[in-house]
Motif scaffolding. Structure first.
Motif, PDB file in Angstrom:
ATOM      1  N   SER A 143       0.832  -1.209   0.000  1.00 28.00           N
ATOM      2  CA  SER A 143       0.000   0.000   0.000  1.00 28.00           C
ATOM      3  C   SER A 143       0.863   1.253   0.000  1.00 28.00           C
ATOM      4  O   SER A 143       0.608   2.205  -0.741  1.00 28.00           O
ATOM      5  N   THR A 144       1.892   1.273   0.850  1.00 30.60           N
ATOM      6  CA  THR A 144       2.737   2.462   0.944  1.00 30.60           C
ATOM      7  C   THR A 144       3.621   2.640  -0.281  1.00 30.60           C
ATOM      8  O   THR A 144       4.119   3.740  -0.527  1.00 30.60           O
ATOM      9  N   ASN A 145       3.827   1.580  -1.051  1.00 31.00           N
ATOM     10  CA  ASN A 145       4.674   1.673  -2.240  1.00 31.00           C
ATOM     11  C   ASN A 145       3.904   2.066  -3.500  1.00 31.00           C
ATOM     12  O   ASN A 145       4.498   2.157  -4.584  1.00 31.00           O
ATOM     13  N   GLN A 146       2.607   2.279  -3.369  1.00 32.24           N
ATOM     14  CA  GLN A 146       1.850   2.759  -4.525  1.00 32.24           C
ATOM     15  C   GLN A 146       2.348   4.156  -4.895  1.00 32.24           C
ATOM     16  O   GLN A 146       2.619   4.976  -4.017  1.00 32.24           O
ATOM     17  N   SER A 147       2.472   4.427  -6.169  1.00 29.13           N
ATOM     18  CA  SER A 147       3.039   5.717  -6.585  1.00 29.13           C
ATOM     19  C   SER A 147       2.151   6.888  -6.159  1.00 29.13           C
ATOM     20  O   SER A 147       2.627   7.915  -5.690  1.00 29.13           O
ATOM     21  N   LYS A 148       0.836   6.720  -6.315  1.00 28.07           N
ATOM     22  CA  LYS A 148      -0.101   7.779  -5.910  1.00 28.07           C
ATOM     23  C   LYS A 148      -1.340   7.135  -5.291  1.00 28.07           C
ATOM     24  O   LYS A 148      -1.878   6.173  -5.830  1.00 28.07           O
ATOM     25  N   TYR A 149      -1.766   7.688  -4.170  1.00 29.46           N
ATOM     26  CA  TYR A 149      -3.023   7.239  -3.584  1.00 29.46           C
ATOM     27  C   TYR A 149      -3.520   8.296  -2.602  1.00 29.46           C
ATOM     28  O   TYR A 149      -2.803   9.244  -2.271  1.00 29.46           O
ATOM     29  N   LYS A 150      -4.766   8.134  -2.169  1.00 36.26           N
ATOM     30  CA  LYS A 150      -5.367   9.084  -1.241  1.00 36.26           C
ATOM     31  C   LYS A 150      -5.642   8.378   0.077  1.00 36.26           C
ATOM     32  O   LYS A 150      -6.139   7.247   0.106  1.00 36.26           O
ATOM     33  N   THR A 206       6.854  12.696  -6.447  1.00 34.39           N
ATOM     34  CA  THR A 206       7.406  13.982  -6.004  1.00 34.39           C
ATOM     35  C   THR A 206       7.784  13.956  -4.525  1.00 34.39           C
ATOM     36  O   THR A 206       8.361  14.911  -4.020  1.00 34.39           O
ATOM     37  N   TYR A 207       7.425  12.851  -3.838  1.00 37.47           N
ATOM     38  CA  TYR A 207       7.700  12.693  -2.401  1.00 37.47           C
ATOM     39  C   TYR A 207       7.004  13.764  -1.554  1.00 37.47           C
ATOM     40  O   TYR A 207       7.519  14.189  -0.535  1.00 37.47           O
ATOM     41  N   GLN A 262       1.576  20.767   3.412  1.00 36.77           N
ATOM     42  CA  GLN A 262       2.259  19.670   2.734  1.00 36.77           C
ATOM     43  C   GLN A 262       3.174  18.929   3.705  1.00 36.77           C
ATOM     44  O   GLN A 262       3.606  19.479   4.717  1.00 36.77           O
ATOM     45  N   TYR A 263       3.439  17.672   3.330  1.00 40.80           N
ATOM     46  CA  TYR A 263       4.320  16.842   4.148  1.00 40.80           C
ATOM     47  C   TYR A 263       5.393  16.244   3.238  1.00 40.80           C
ATOM     48  O   TYR A 263       5.084  15.682   2.188  1.00 40.80           O
ATOM     49  N   ASP A 264       6.657  16.394   3.630  1.00 37.65           N
ATOM     50  CA  ASP A 264       7.775  15.853   2.855  1.00 37.65           C
ATOM     51  C   ASP A 264       7.980  14.397   3.246  1.00 37.65           C
ATOM     52  O   ASP A 264       8.358  14.089   4.379  1.00 37.65           O
ATOM     53  N   LEU A 265       7.713  13.482   2.312  1.00 40.96           N
ATOM     54  CA  LEU A 265       7.784  12.055   2.605  1.00 40.96           C
ATOM     55  C   LEU A 265       9.210  11.557   2.797  1.00 40.96           C
ATOM     56  O   LEU A 265       9.433  10.529   3.432  1.00 40.96           O
ATOM     57  N   ARG A 266      10.184  12.264   2.241  1.00 39.02           N
ATOM     58  CA  ARG A 266      11.583  11.840   2.396  1.00 39.02           C
ATOM     59  C   ARG A 266      12.167  12.338   3.713  1.00 39.02           C
ATOM     60  O   ARG A 266      12.822  11.594   4.440  1.00 39.02           O
ATOM     61  N   LYS A 267      11.916  13.600   4.028  1.00 41.36           N
ATOM     62  CA  LYS A 267      12.494  14.195   5.239  1.00 41.36           C
ATOM     63  C   LYS A 267      11.616  14.016   6.474  1.00 41.36           C
ATOM     64  O   LYS A 267      12.043  14.307   7.591  1.00 41.36           O
TER      65      LYS A 267
END
Length: 233
Positions: free
Chosen positions: A66-73, A100-101, A120-125
């Motif tokens: 689920s978390t590896n899906q490229s885009k989801y809501k 875009t992370y 917004q939330y930065d998924l990498r940082k």
């Protein structure tokens, strides 16, 4: 007469020995039966244990998928009850884009007044961006929040899992739910018992669809949270 007495005493000694060994055998049998009964009563059936292991691994795989899906809501609905009265409630709509992370979050919270947040939330940082409100966003709006909790869950079945009250308490301390629940304890917010989670998923593509949990916290207040995932957005 002497022979009869000797034989009688001999038979008495033999009989005493037999009684001793018979009694000893009874004691040993009682101990063995007691140990066997204890193990049987406290041992989970092999099938149940194997099923739990299977479903726990399946849940972890679904979380990762689920978390590896490229885009989801990810939609989050929550409310906090004090007896039958709702003292706070709200929704989050989180558009997650792993290309875009960035996760775009639209939140509507009610606590004495309406609060609207767009940030917004930065998924990498793992940091929130564009945060200007005095009240920071909830940690439970972090997309990794529920996945981390479920990844550590126990007693997993096909539709339920248990989050320990210790794990739940640690997670709650990183949120603003204490403020929203009007908890003034110097110890902070605490889960009072283990949390039962129910989850739904697509049986074919093995993607999570919905996650629900209710958390009993200080002063017997209850926090209800529902996570709904929508793919191919």
């Amino acid at each position: 007469t002497g022979n009869i007495l000797r034989k009688t005493f001999y038979l008495i000694r033999v009989f005493k020995k037999m009684l001793f060994y018979f009694g000893l055998l009874i004691v040993i049998l009682v101990i063995v039966l007691g140990l066997v009964s204890y193990k049987l009563l406290n041992k989970k059936p092999i099938d149940d244990t194997q099923n739990q292991i299977y479903y726990q691994e399946q849940l972890k795989e679904m979380l990762e998928k689920s978390t590896n899906q490229s885009k989801y809501k990810l939609n989050i609905e929550f409310d906090i009850e004090n007896n039958t009265e709702k003292i706070a409630y709200g929704t989050y709509e989180i558009m997650i884009d792993h290309e875009t992370y960035i996760a775009n979050i639209d939140a509507k919270i009610y606590k004495n007044e309406d609060i609207d947040w767009v940030f917004q939330y930065d998924l990498r940082k793992n940091v929130y961006l564009n945060q200007e409100q005095s009240l920071p966003p909830h940690e439970e709006a972090n997309p990794k929040y529920i996945y981390t909790l479920l990844g550590n869950a126990n007693d997993v079945t096909e539709t339920t899992a248990i989050i320990s009250k210790d794990d739940m308490t640690k997670a709650l301390k990183n949120t603003n739910l204490r403020y929203l629940a009007d908890i003034s304890s110097s110890e902070g917010i605490n889960a009072l018992e283990d949390v039962m989670v129910t989850y739904e998923y697509d049986s074919e593509c093995k993607l999570l669809n919905k996650i629900k949990l209710s958390i009993l916290v200080n002063d017997n207040k209850k926090i209800n949270i529902t996570y709904t995932l929508v793919y191919n957005v």
